[in-house]
Design a protein around this motif. Sequence first.
Motif, PDB file in Angstrom:
ATOM      1  N   THR A   8      42.496  28.973  11.648  1.00  0.00           N
ATOM      2  CA  THR A   8      42.450  27.978  10.582  1.00  0.00           C
ATOM      3  C   THR A   8      43.552  28.210   9.563  1.00  0.00           C
ATOM      4  OG1 THR A   8      40.054  27.756  10.824  1.00  0.00           O
ATOM      5  CG2 THR A   8      41.002  27.021   8.740  1.00  0.00           C
ATOM      6  N   ARG A  44      37.863  15.990   9.060  1.00  0.00           N
ATOM      7  CA  ARG A  44      38.775  16.953   9.669  1.00  0.00           C
ATOM      8  C   ARG A  44      39.811  16.279  10.577  1.00  0.00           C
ATOM      9  NH1 ARG A  44      37.452  22.433  10.203  1.00  0.00           N
ATOM     10  NH2 ARG A  44      36.119  23.082   8.468  1.00  0.00           N
ATOM     11  N   THR A  96      46.010  19.748  16.379  1.00  0.00           N
ATOM     12  CA  THR A  96      46.988  19.605  15.297  1.00  0.00           C
ATOM     13  C   THR A  96      48.145  20.574  15.478  1.00  0.00           C
ATOM     14  OG1 THR A  96      45.222  18.934  13.775  1.00  0.00           O
ATOM     15  CG2 THR A  96      47.307  19.663  12.794  1.00  0.00           C
ATOM     16  N   SER A  97      47.827  21.818  15.827  1.00  0.00           N
ATOM     17  CA  SER A  97      48.872  22.826  16.021  1.00  0.00           C
ATOM     18  C   SER A  97      49.757  22.484  17.212  1.00  0.00           C
ATOM     19  CB  SER A  97      48.240  24.210  16.196  1.00  0.00           C
ATOM     20  OG  SER A  97      47.661  24.646  14.981  1.00  0.00           O
ATOM     21  N   CYS A 133      37.392  23.469  15.627  1.00  0.00           N
ATOM     22  CA  CYS A 133      38.502  24.282  16.134  1.00  0.00           C
ATOM     23  C   CYS A 133      39.368  23.503  17.118  1.00  0.00           C
ATOM     24  CB  CYS A 133      37.969  25.561  16.787  1.00  0.00           C
ATOM     25  SG  CYS A 133      37.337  26.757  15.591  1.00  0.00           S
ATOM     26  N   TRP A 172      42.161  30.861   3.485  1.00  0.00           N
ATOM     27  CA  TRP A 172      42.296  29.434   3.776  1.00  0.00           C
ATOM     28  C   TRP A 172      42.704  28.667   2.516  1.00  0.00           C
ATOM     29  CZ3 TRP A 172      37.757  26.137   6.219  1.00  0.00           C
ATOM     30  CH2 TRP A 172      38.261  24.876   6.592  1.00  0.00           C
ATOM     31  N   MET A 187      41.769  21.422  15.075  1.00  0.00           N
ATOM     32  CA  MET A 187      42.876  22.224  14.550  1.00  0.00           C
ATOM     33  C   MET A 187      43.835  22.638  15.659  1.00  0.00           C
ATOM     34  SD  MET A 187      41.201  24.584  11.545  1.00  0.00           S
ATOM     35  CE  MET A 187      39.840  25.212  12.539  1.00  0.00           C
ATOM     36  N   THR A 206      46.916  27.419  11.082  1.00  0.00           N
ATOM     37  CA  THR A 206      47.097  25.967  11.180  1.00  0.00           C
ATOM     38  C   THR A 206      47.448  25.386   9.820  1.00  0.00           C
ATOM     39  OG1 THR A 206      45.531  25.772  13.028  1.00  0.00           O
ATOM     40  CG2 THR A 206      45.988  23.779  11.776  1.00  0.00           C
ATOM     41  N   GLU A 207      46.735  25.832   8.784  1.00  0.00           N
ATOM     42  CA  GLU A 207      46.996  25.325   7.437  1.00  0.00           C
ATOM     43  C   GLU A 207      48.403  25.679   6.985  1.00  0.00           C
ATOM     44  OE1 GLU A 207      45.789  22.749   5.004  1.00  0.00           O
ATOM     45  OE2 GLU A 207      44.022  23.697   5.902  1.00  0.00           O
TER      46      GLU A 207
END
Length: 326
Positions: free
Chosen positions: A216, A294, A261-262, A255, A168, A258, A219-220
């Motif tokens: 994670t 977040r 976000t994705s 989660c 990460w 995230m 996504t990052e």
Amino acid sequence: MPETGKSRRSAVWPVAGRGRIGRNEVRKVETETKTFRALDYRYGGGWCSEAVAAQLSWGYRMLEADCSDTVRERLCVALADLTSVAGWTSFDAGQSDAAHARFDRALQLARAGGDEVLASNILYRKGRVFLHHDAAIDALEMFRLGERAAEQGGSMLMLSVLCANEAWAYAKLGDRDLALASLGRATDAFERAEDAVAPVWARFFGETDLTAMAGTVHTELAVTLDSAYASAAITELTKVVKSYGCNMARSKSFCLVMLATSHLLEGDVDQAAAVVDDALAKALTLKSSRFMDRLTPLKKAADYRSDNPDARALGERITAFRSVAA
């Protein structure tokens, strides 16, 4: 509203310096720690950080009591674990300086008790505070120290946790190759881990959590490098949110954020909006400063697509939620 345990404090542990303590008193510390850990997972650190701190103050006084060397070592480990929980709840409540101080104290106690595996867990948690505040280099230093402690203690499970978090950190730095290599190391260590011997504070990390870390990392990478990584993140995180139960409400909420976000990075605004609604609804039961933080990458992704009215509305819902929850 969860029971914090404040009212039970004076009944749980003996007054310091009076008499002799044994395994029974140490077991009470361990039981209280287990209770607080469960409260933190389910409701967030804001619900119990003050109560943990109160128990911690009382628990340290037990170090003044008379006991055998064996009990002393177990007491140090038990208090190290409780101190680590106190650090984690402080972190979740937005008190990073207090979290670092408690993790440092927890590390001293763990090593006084001769438990390198617990030390590795504390270093992982200290690293997560740095990572949360985008200090990825400092986080990596903690994770590497934790790796060495996990190896010395012979814990493949903690090694997996640390490698996954290294991945990460590398993803935050935009280093795809090192991120994916560390994720591979995490998977390899997890496959070699023996769940039956995992200590209570490491049992949170099962197959679902490893998949969550993969989601994670992807996504990052989608945020920092290439939105093409969002597809893998969606697959992983969709599986994860179906697996987490109510006892892991905070992890599930993270989660979901995230995942939303994705979906946004892939351009699926409708699906992102549906996931956001689910995340915000579940977060109503939480008292977690980290959850609010977040939401920032998600808000940025929505703002990036502000030419889309649905994305604009999504960003407005996030702003409104933050305002109400503040």
